[in-house]
Every structure is written in C-alpha cells, then in structure tokens.
Motif scaffolding. Structure first.
Motif, PDB file in Angstrom:
ATOM      1  N   GLU A  44       0.834  -1.209   0.000  1.00  0.00           N
ATOM      2  CA  GLU A  44       0.000   0.000   0.000  1.00  0.00           C
ATOM      3  C   GLU A  44       0.867   1.257   0.000  1.00  0.00           C
ATOM      4  O   GLU A  44       0.589   2.225  -0.715  1.00  0.00           O
ATOM      5  CB  GLU A  44      -0.928  -0.020   1.210  1.00  0.00           C
ATOM      6  N   GLN A  45       1.927   1.250   0.812  1.00  0.00           N
ATOM      7  CA  GLN A  45       2.835   2.395   0.834  1.00  0.00           C
ATOM      8  C   GLN A  45       3.545   2.571  -0.504  1.00  0.00           C
ATOM      9  O   GLN A  45       3.728   3.698  -0.992  1.00  0.00           O
ATOM     10  CB  GLN A  45       3.857   2.221   1.953  1.00  0.00           C
ATOM     11  N   LEU A  46       3.963   1.445  -1.125  1.00  0.00           N
ATOM     12  CA  LEU A  46       4.621   1.531  -2.432  1.00  0.00           C
ATOM     13  C   LEU A  46       3.680   2.109  -3.479  1.00  0.00           C
ATOM     14  O   LEU A  46       4.081   2.964  -4.286  1.00  0.00           O
ATOM     15  CB  LEU A  46       5.097   0.147  -2.875  1.00  0.00           C
ATOM     16  N   ARG A  47       2.419   1.665  -3.483  1.00  0.00           N
ATOM     17  CA  ARG A  47       1.454   2.190  -4.461  1.00  0.00           C
ATOM     18  C   ARG A  47       1.219   3.675  -4.237  1.00  0.00           C
ATOM     19  O   ARG A  47       1.081   4.441  -5.199  1.00  0.00           O
ATOM     20  CB  ARG A  47       0.149   1.405  -4.379  1.00  0.00           C
ATOM     21  N   VAL A  51       4.350   5.500  -5.622  1.00  0.00           N
ATOM     22  CA  VAL A  51       4.413   5.491  -7.080  1.00  0.00           C
ATOM     23  C   VAL A  51       3.370   6.444  -7.663  1.00  0.00           C
ATOM     24  O   VAL A  51       3.641   7.156  -8.642  1.00  0.00           O
ATOM     25  CB  VAL A  51       4.211   4.062  -7.615  1.00  0.00           C
ATOM     26  N   THR A  52       2.183   6.518  -7.051  1.00  0.00           N
ATOM     27  CA  THR A  52       1.140   7.405  -7.556  1.00  0.00           C
ATOM     28  C   THR A  52       1.510   8.862  -7.346  1.00  0.00           C
ATOM     29  O   THR A  52       1.321   9.710  -8.239  1.00  0.00           O
ATOM     30  CB  THR A  52      -0.200   7.089  -6.863  1.00  0.00           C
ATOM     31  N   VAL A  53       2.075   9.186  -6.183  1.00  0.00           N
ATOM     32  CA  VAL A  53       2.524  10.571  -5.947  1.00  0.00           C
ATOM     33  C   VAL A  53       3.654  10.922  -6.908  1.00  0.00           C
ATOM     34  O   VAL A  53       3.696  12.043  -7.458  1.00  0.00           O
ATOM     35  CB  VAL A  53       2.980  10.746  -4.487  1.00  0.00           C
ATOM     36  N   ALA A  54       4.579   9.983  -7.157  1.00  0.00           N
ATOM     37  CA  ALA A  54       5.689  10.248  -8.072  1.00  0.00           C
ATOM     38  C   ALA A  54       5.185  10.494  -9.488  1.00  0.00           C
ATOM     39  O   ALA A  54       5.769  11.281 -10.241  1.00  0.00           O
ATOM     40  CB  ALA A  54       6.663   9.067  -8.052  1.00  0.00           C
ATOM     41  N   GLU A 114       9.374   6.601   4.037  1.00  0.00           N
ATOM     42  CA  GLU A 114      10.692   7.235   4.085  1.00  0.00           C
ATOM     43  C   GLU A 114      11.452   6.844   5.354  1.00  0.00           C
ATOM     44  O   GLU A 114      12.671   6.624   5.310  1.00  0.00           O
ATOM     45  CB  GLU A 114      10.540   8.756   3.988  1.00  0.00           C
ATOM     46  N   ARG A 115      10.728   6.725   6.464  1.00  0.00           N
ATOM     47  CA  ARG A 115      11.400   6.301   7.702  1.00  0.00           C
ATOM     48  C   ARG A 115      11.905   4.862   7.568  1.00  0.00           C
ATOM     49  O   ARG A 115      12.997   4.522   8.025  1.00  0.00           O
ATOM     50  CB  ARG A 115      10.443   6.430   8.894  1.00  0.00           C
ATOM     51  N   THR A 116      11.099   4.013   6.938  1.00  0.00           N
ATOM     52  CA  THR A 116      11.509   2.613   6.762  1.00  0.00           C
ATOM     53  C   THR A 116      12.706   2.511   5.827  1.00  0.00           C
ATOM     54  O   THR A 116      13.662   1.778   6.089  1.00  0.00           O
ATOM     55  CB  THR A 116      10.344   1.786   6.199  1.00  0.00           C
ATOM     56  N   VAL A 117      12.662   3.276   4.743  1.00  0.00           N
ATOM     57  CA  VAL A 117      13.762   3.234   3.767  1.00  0.00           C
ATOM     58  C   VAL A 117      15.019   3.891   4.339  1.00  0.00           C
ATOM     59  O   VAL A 117      16.138   3.482   4.059  1.00  0.00           O
ATOM     60  CB  VAL A 117      13.326   3.913   2.451  1.00  0.00           C
ATOM     61  N   GLY A 118      14.808   4.891   5.147  1.00  0.00           N
ATOM     62  CA  GLY A 118      15.952   5.612   5.718  1.00  0.00           C
ATOM     63  C   GLY A 118      16.495   6.685   4.814  1.00  0.00           C
ATOM     64  O   GLY A 118      17.683   7.031   4.888  1.00  0.00           O
ATOM     65  N   ALA A 119      15.631   7.198   3.934  1.00  0.00           N
ATOM     66  CA  ALA A 119      16.057   8.252   3.009  1.00  0.00           C
ATOM     67  C   ALA A 119      14.845   9.072   2.607  1.00  0.00           C
ATOM     68  O   ALA A 119      13.719   8.550   2.544  1.00  0.00           O
ATOM     69  CB  ALA A 119      16.725   7.653   1.778  1.00  0.00           C
ATOM     70  N   GLN A 120      15.066  10.363   2.321  1.00  0.00           N
ATOM     71  CA  GLN A 120      13.993  11.205   1.820  1.00  0.00           C
ATOM     72  C   GLN A 120      13.772  10.900   0.347  1.00  0.00           C
ATOM     73  O   GLN A 120      14.710  10.924  -0.459  1.00  0.00           O
ATOM     74  CB  GLN A 120      14.336  12.684   1.985  1.00  0.00           C
ATOM     75  N   LEU A 121      12.535  10.589   0.003  1.00  0.00           N
ATOM     76  CA  LEU A 121      12.211  10.194  -1.359  1.00  0.00           C
ATOM     77  C   LEU A 121      11.567  11.321  -2.161  1.00  0.00           C
ATOM     78  O   LEU A 121      11.684  11.348  -3.388  1.00  0.00           O
ATOM     79  CB  LEU A 121      11.262   8.990  -1.341  1.00  0.00           C
ATOM     80  N   LEU A 122      10.893  12.240  -1.454  1.00  0.00           N
ATOM     81  CA  LEU A 122      10.197  13.334  -2.111  1.00  0.00           C
ATOM     82  C   LEU A 122      10.574  14.655  -1.453  1.00  0.00           C
ATOM     83  O   LEU A 122      10.710  14.728  -0.226  1.00  0.00           O
ATOM     84  CB  LEU A 122       8.674  13.145  -2.027  1.00  0.00           C
ATOM     85  N   PHE A 169      14.566   4.684  -6.097  1.00  0.00           N
ATOM     86  CA  PHE A 169      13.603   3.845  -5.407  1.00  0.00           C
ATOM     87  C   PHE A 169      12.343   3.643  -6.236  1.00  0.00           C
ATOM     88  O   PHE A 169      11.701   2.586  -6.169  1.00  0.00           O
ATOM     89  CB  PHE A 169      13.245   4.453  -4.053  1.00  0.00           C
ATOM     90  N   LEU A 170      11.971   4.633  -7.058  1.00  0.00           N
ATOM     91  CA  LEU A 170      10.762   4.532  -7.873  1.00  0.00           C
ATOM     92  C   LEU A 170      10.844   3.349  -8.843  1.00  0.00           C
ATOM     93  O   LEU A 170       9.873   2.606  -8.997  1.00  0.00           O
ATOM     94  CB  LEU A 170      10.548   5.835  -8.652  1.00  0.00           C
ATOM     95  N   ALA A 171      12.005   3.192  -9.473  1.00  0.00           N
ATOM     96  CA  ALA A 171      12.151   2.078 -10.419  1.00  0.00           C
ATOM     97  C   ALA A 171      11.987   0.743  -9.710  1.00  0.00           C
ATOM     98  O   ALA A 171      11.309  -0.172 -10.218  1.00  0.00           O
ATOM     99  CB  ALA A 171      13.516   2.156 -11.098  1.00  0.00           C
ATOM    100  N   GLU A 172      12.578   0.611  -8.518  1.00  0.00           N
ATOM    101  CA  GLU A 172      12.461  -0.647  -7.773  1.00  0.00           C
ATOM    102  C   GLU A 172      11.049  -0.852  -7.249  1.00  0.00           C
ATOM    103  O   GLU A 172      10.542  -1.982  -7.212  1.00  0.00           O
ATOM    104  CB  GLU A 172      13.463  -0.657  -6.611  1.00  0.00           C
ATOM    105  N   ALA A 173      10.392   0.236  -6.852  1.00  0.00           N
ATOM    106  CA  ALA A 173       9.018   0.127  -6.361  1.00  0.00           C
ATOM    107  C   ALA A 173       8.093  -0.365  -7.470  1.00  0.00           C
ATOM    108  O   ALA A 173       7.218  -1.216  -7.239  1.00  0.00           O
ATOM    109  CB  ALA A 173       8.546   1.472  -5.824  1.00  0.00           C
TER     110      ALA A 173
END
Length: 304
Positions: free
Chosen positions: A6-9, A12-15, A42-50, A66-70
């Motif tokens: 759900e978080q990945l979707r 990806v939708t926001v991106a 972002e907390r789980t990944v440990g990096a700012q994505l947006l 991360f978007l490509a992998e998601a």
C-alpha cells in the motif's frame, strides 16, 4: 520494520502525479493518510524520497532510484497470483527433463520443440543421464520426466512409447559385407570383430542384441557404453557395432550401415525410446506436458 505494498502504491502514484491531492483522488483516499504513508515509507527506507513544499512535489535522487524498484516490486506482486494459478494449472512452471545420449539424435528434438511451442511459459531444464540414473532421479524427485529405455516398474512409473527404430550394423566404409545386398545375419558376423554394448552402462542395448542374434563373445574386441564411441571405433577399423538407425544422423566419415536381420517374433524396429515419469508426481507442468505430447502423437498417427 518493512514497508507495505500500500505504501509503495501510494509513493508510485505521488511520483507520477507530483501532487498529493491528485494522487489521493486517484487512490480514492484523502490526502492526510497518503502523506502519513509516504512519511512511514521514508522512515523505513531511511532516506527522503520526495521534496515537497506548499506548491511543488519533486523526486529526490534517492526517490528516482527507489521509484524504479518500487514499480518492479509492484509488478511482481500483481503478477504473482496469476502466475500461481498458471503453475497450478500446469501452463507455467518448471519441467526437469533427463535424456539418454542416444536420444539426442532420435526423438528428443521433436519432443522439446513440441513442448516449447505448446507450453511456452514452462521452463525446460535439461540433463543427460543413462536410463538407470533417470529412474533413480525420478524416484528421488530430482527430475520430472525421463526419456530413456524400457522396462521400468509399472507400479511406480508411467511410461509411453515415444520413438521406435531399427537396429543397424555399423561397418567401416568398404567392408565386404556392405555388398551383401540383404540384411546381415548372425552367420555373416560370426568371424567379425565386434564392438559390444556394456552390460552395465548400456544394459538395454546389450539385452536387445543378445535377443536378436547369438553373439560369440570371443569375437568381442571392445565393450563400451555410448553409441558415439562405438562409431568412432568402427571408423578406426576396430570392428563392427550394433547401433540404432538414428545413429546415421551423426554422419561420421568412414562409417557405413547395413540392415540387421531380426527374428520373426521381434518387431522390425525393435529399438524403443520411452517417456518415463512418476505416477504420483505433484508437478502440474508434467501432466500438461504429457497431455500435449499425447495430442501430438495422436495427430501424427492420424496423419499417417
């Protein structure tokens, strides 16, 4: 702690939209829960994505990677149920096939072509083994389908005739027996040096030759396990050998072939190649393969 699909979707939708409001609308949810999803991700990944402010949303360098992998993970997740259904139905998956060396110039190629065309999503894993080892590996579930010689235990294994062919005599080019103009008999071969099949490594062929004619073992100069080795020895002038008709396809210079006379109670084409499988196999792809090959066999018989 791990992220959810759900978080990945949501990410990806926001991106794709680069706007939280439009992304939330597309996902049929409100904006605050979507923002919390991205923050947790972002907390789980440990990096700012947006990068976001009151007006703009943009991907960070980490977010672009991360978007490509998601997207890849979501594609796998979306495909998994359908793949599981196809594997269960036998239209996808893995089929481990083992075959004898001699079958590679017999019926193996046509079998593999039929499976590749009829079951394109079934991966074929191939290995070469003598029939004895095929049966052991079938028993231990290391392979699914054998292409070998009969007989097998009918209680444990199913089998089906795949190919039948004649037994020939391989002779050096120019040998006087090639001028006989008829199938060769045991009398013709009585004083010839013979290259015989090993009773351990090629038991099927050894037993078949003993059934077809009396062999004076004093004439046996070599005992080997492979058809190709026999033909090279014939080419070298070491003796005559008994080989299946498909061995002609090897096209070894210096080797010619003559028909072998067979007893009246033996089929004219006595060399058999069988499909062999466990009767209790749990691999759906095996049963799909057997149905497909049976259909091809029926069509070929009808056309003939």
């Amino acid at each position: 702690m791990s992220f959810t699909l759900e978080q990945l979707r949501g990410f990806v939708t926001v991106a794709r939209e680069l706007h939280f409001g439009r992304a939330a609308t597309r996902l049929q949810m409100t904006q605050p829960p979507l923002s919390r999803q991205i923050q947790k991700l972002e907390r789980t990944v440990g990096a700012q994505l947006l990068e976001r402010d009151n007006r703009n949303v943009a991907l960070t360098p980490a977010g672009e990677v991360f978007l490509a992998e998601a997207r890849r993970l979501l594609a796998l997740a979306d495909a998994a149920p359908d793949l599981a259904r196809r594997v269960s139905a036998g239209s996808a998956g893995l089929l481990r096939i083992s075959f004898t060396a001699a079958s590679t110039f017999g019926g193996l190629g046509a079998l593999l072509n039929a499976l590749s065309v009829g079951l394109p999503e079934v991966e074929l894993a191939l290995s070469e083994r003598v029939t004895r080892d095929q049966v052991a590996d079938l028993h231990n579930e290391r392979i699914d389908l054998g292409v070998g010689r009969p007989p097998v235990d009918p209680d444990a294994f199913g089998s089906r005739l795949l190919h039948r062919e004649a037994m020939l005599v391989a002779l050096p080019t120019g040998h006087p027996l090639l001028g006989a103009g008829r199938p060769l008999t045991a009398a013709d071969l009585a004083n010839e040096p013979l290259i015989m099949h090993s009773p351990l490594e090629a038991r099927y062929f050894y037993d078949l030759i003993v059934r077809l004619l009396h062999v004076d073992h004093r004439c046996v100069v070599h005992t080997v396990g492979q058809i190709l080795t026999m033909l090279w020895l014939v080419e070298a002038g070491r003796g005559l050998a008994f080989v299946p008709a498909s061995a002609r396809r090897l096209g070894i210079d210096g080797v010619a072939f003559a028909e072998l006379a067979v007893p009246a109670d033996v089929p004219a084409d006595p060399v058999e190649l069988h499909l062999i499988w466990r009767r209790d196999s749990r691999n759906p792809a095996l049963w799909s393969a057997l149905r497909l090959l049976e259909s091809h066999s029926s069509e070929a018989s009808h056309d003939a």
